[in-house]
Design a protein around this motif. Structure first.
Motif, mmCIF file in Angstrom:
data_model
loop_
_atom_site.group_PDB
_atom_site.id
_atom_site.type_symbol
_atom_site.label_atom_id
_atom_site.label_comp_id
_atom_site.label_asym_id
_atom_site.label_seq_id
_atom_site.Cartn_x
_atom_site.Cartn_y
_atom_site.Cartn_z
ATOM 1 N N THR A 15 0.880 -1.052 -0.017
ATOM 2 C CA THR A 15 0.004 0.004 0.005
ATOM 3 C C THR A 15 0.788 1.228 0.012
ATOM 4 N N GLY A 16 0.428 2.400 -0.660
ATOM 5 C CA GLY A 16 1.100 3.602 -0.721
ATOM 6 C C GLY A 16 2.378 3.177 -1.556
ATOM 7 N N ALA A 17 2.155 2.705 -2.530
ATOM 8 C CA ALA A 17 3.155 2.057 -3.592
ATOM 9 C C ALA A 17 3.881 2.727 -4.592
ATOM 10 N N THR A 18 3.388 4.156 -4.467
ATOM 11 C CA THR A 18 3.927 4.984 -5.776
ATOM 12 C C THR A 18 4.589 5.945 -5.617
ATOM 13 N N THR A 19 5.173 6.457 -4.142
ATOM 14 C CA THR A 19 5.911 7.363 -3.931
ATOM 15 C C THR A 19 6.545 7.272 -2.575
ATOM 16 N N GLY A 20 7.862 7.639 -2.277
ATOM 17 C CA GLY A 20 8.379 7.756 -1.001
ATOM 18 C C GLY A 20 8.941 6.327 -0.684
ATOM 19 N N ILE A 21 8.489 5.978 0.754
ATOM 20 C CA ILE A 21 8.857 4.658 1.347
ATOM 21 C C ILE A 21 8.190 3.639 0.595
ATOM 22 N N GLY A 22 6.785 3.697 0.458
ATOM 23 C CA GLY A 22 6.307 2.899 -0.283
ATOM 24 C C GLY A 22 6.860 2.250 -1.746
ATOM 25 N N ALA A 23 6.900 3.130 -2.563
ATOM 26 C CA ALA A 23 7.850 2.797 -3.705
ATOM 27 C C ALA A 23 8.976 2.073 -3.497
ATOM 28 N N GLU A 24 9.834 2.372 -2.438
ATOM 29 C CA GLU A 24 11.096 1.924 -2.304
ATOM 30 C C GLU A 24 10.674 0.282 -1.329
ATOM 31 N N ILE A 25 9.541 0.244 -0.844
ATOM 32 C CA ILE A 25 9.152 -0.948 -0.223
ATOM 33 C C ILE A 25 8.657 -2.092 -1.246
ATOM 34 N N ALA A 26 8.105 -1.438 -2.174
ATOM 35 C CA ALA A 26 7.645 -2.260 -3.285
ATOM 36 C C ALA A 26 8.769 -2.853 -4.139
ATOM 37 N N ASN A 27 9.739 -2.199 -4.189
ATOM 38 C CA ASN A 27 11.276 -2.892 -4.680
ATOM 39 C C ASN A 27 11.740 -3.998 -4.203
ATOM 40 N N GLN A 28 11.454 -4.042 -2.785
ATOM 41 C CA GLN A 28 12.170 -5.175 -2.041
ATOM 42 C C GLN A 28 11.559 -6.445 -2.229
#
Length: 96
Positions: A15-28
């Motif tokens: 969730t919150g996957a498009t910017t900031g921490i959410g975008a980086e978390i999606a990479n993991q």
């Protein structure tokens, strides 16, 4: 907590996957072979993020535009999520 070795074959909901921490978390999880369901309010940004993650990591990335602050949207689910398998984990930057 799911380890990197266990990520292959999972589908991670971020969730919150498009910017900031959410975008980086999606990479993991994607970097470790997990498919993704990306959730955020902006459909346009979600499409871009899903395409980038698919290109970078070769995983399936389904974009699901939802505003999780509203109760009605919390019951929505991706109609074609079955193609992503039945093993799921959740990575969230949004308190729901």
């Amino acid at each position: 907590m799911t380890t990197a070795a266990q990520m292959k074959g999972l589908t991670a909901v971020v969730t919150g996957a498009t910017t900031g921490i959410g975008a980086e978390i999606a990479n993991q999880p994607a970097a470790h072979g997990a498919n993704l369901v990306l959730v955020a309010r902006s459909a346009e940004h979600l499409e871009q993020s899903a395409a980038q993650l698919h290109a970078r990591h070769g995983v399936d990335a389904l974009d699901l535009p939802l505003d999780l602050s509203g109760r009605g949207s919390r019951t929505a689910s991706p109609s074609n999520s079955t193609r992503l398998g039945s093993r799921w984990t959740c990575w969230s930057t949004t308190r729901v």
